[in-house]
Design a protein around this motif. Structure first.
Motif, mmCIF file in Angstrom:
data_model
loop_
_atom_site.group_PDB
_atom_site.id
_atom_site.type_symbol
_atom_site.label_atom_id
_atom_site.label_comp_id
_atom_site.label_asym_id
_atom_site.label_seq_id
_atom_site.Cartn_x
_atom_site.Cartn_y
_atom_site.Cartn_z
ATOM 1 N N CYS A 182 -3.672 2.759 0.055
ATOM 2 C CA CYS A 182 -3.787 1.293 0.865
ATOM 3 C C CYS A 182 -2.832 1.295 2.067
ATOM 4 C CB CYS A 182 -3.336 0.259 -0.173
ATOM 5 S SG CYS A 182 -2.023 0.526 -1.442
ATOM 6 N N CYS A 183 -1.697 1.870 1.780
ATOM 7 C CA CYS A 183 -0.685 1.816 2.968
ATOM 8 C C CYS A 183 -0.006 2.993 3.762
ATOM 9 C CB CYS A 183 0.584 0.901 2.245
ATOM 10 S SG CYS A 183 0.356 -0.795 1.633
ATOM 11 N N CYS A 241 1.828 0.466 -5.893
ATOM 12 C CA CYS A 241 2.269 0.857 -4.254
ATOM 13 C C CYS A 241 3.400 0.178 -4.112
ATOM 14 C CB CYS A 241 1.229 0.461 -3.278
ATOM 15 S SG CYS A 241 1.565 0.523 -1.804
ATOM 16 N N CYS A 244 2.980 -2.444 -1.163
ATOM 17 C CA CYS A 244 2.311 -3.773 -1.662
ATOM 18 C C CYS A 244 3.069 -4.640 -2.429
ATOM 19 C CB CYS A 244 1.248 -3.370 -2.421
ATOM 20 S SG CYS A 244 -0.388 -2.617 -1.275
HETATM 21 ZN ZN LIG Z 1 -0.233 -0.562 -0.678
#
Ligand SMILES: [Zn+2]
Length: 272
Positions: A182-183, A241, A244
């Motif tokens: 996601c990051c 994560c 996050c």
């Molecule tokens: Zn993330």
């Protein structure tokens, strides 16, 4: 009339100021196994190092880091020797014994088969990898950032475990809190380098903004461990994560280039 039993002043709320022991995510349980992932909770550091920073090398107040280490050690078996390395984003693995546990060689992974030695690595987005063979009592801990992953640190870690008598078929691995798909946005060039050098990595990539791509480092390390002989069911992912969940875990990316603390991941076997 005043009740004589009533205190004349409020009791000191000592508990509000007492240092908090760090909560620890535990990957597996086995006889005498000592393993876990810390986050940023617990401890006494403040500001960007709040509150469980365990690195002396990021600019935190030395007394705070020392107190955080005291709290961490209190959560380990009393005869534990915590071994560390000077992490250099390479793929060198060192064997640690009780005699060498206080040295800090430049390396990014450690293995041991000596009871009482606990291997500790520090991260803030990179993947902390804990390894154990509970039958042979061999433990390992790796720091797998993107450079280390490209350098093959996962395979090097398994080779080093095997050289101490572990059997890849009975090694378990836990990949701790680290930056997720996601990051973890990288330059397209780097994503392509991953695809060229680790063919399976292209399965763990998705498009990012123009000229960029996202990589799933934990998934890439997982594939490398399977390739090195581990059973897929023996590999687990622990925690979210880091970017996050930057309130719970130190994250370099979340800090946006500013300094931040580092969290500890550790593995070893207690002497008894
Ligand atoms: Zn993330």
């Amino acid at each position: 009339m005043r009740n004589p039993k009533q205190p004349t002043s409020m009791p000191r709320e000592a508990s509000a100021f007492e240092p908090v022991p760090p909560p620890i995510l535990r990957p597996w349980s086995a006889d005498r196994l000592v393993a876990g992932f810390c986050g940023r909770a617990g401890g006494v550091s403040v500001g960007e190092f709040a509150t469980m920073n365990l690195s002396e090398a990021v600019g935190d107040v030395p007394e705070s880091v020392a107190e955080n280490w005291r709290l961490l050690r209190a959560a380990l078996p009393s005869d534990s020797l915590v071994a560390r390395v000077v992490q250099v984003h390479g793929s060198e693995i060192v064997e640690v014994t009780r005699d060498s546990a206080r040295e800090r060689p430049r390396a990014d992974g450690m293995v041991t088969r000596e009871a009482g030695v606990v291997l500790g690595i520090l991260t803030a987005d990179c993947v902390p990898v804990l390894l154990c063979d509970a039958h042979e009592h061999v433990a390992g801990a790796l720091h797998a950032g993107w450079r280390g992953v490209l350098g093959g640190i996962a395979q090097a870690g398994i080779t080093a475990m095997n050289s101490l008598g572990a059997d890849a078929g009975s090694i378990r691995a836990a990949l701790g809190p680290s930056i997720g798909l996601c990051c973890f946005e990288v330059e397209q060039d780097l994503a392509e380098r991953f695809g060229a050098e680790i063919p399976s990595a292209s399965r763990h990539r998705r498009a990012g903004r123009p000229g960029k791509a996202y990589l799933d480092l934990r998934a890439i390390v997982r594939d490398q461990l399977i390739e090195a002989g581990l059973a897929p069911s023996a590999i687990e992912s622990v925690g979210p994560c880091t970017r996050c969940s930057a309130a719970r875990f130190f994250s370099r990316r979340a800090a946006g280039g500013a300094v931040t603390g580092l969290q500890l991941s550790f593995a070893g076997f207690a002497a008894r």
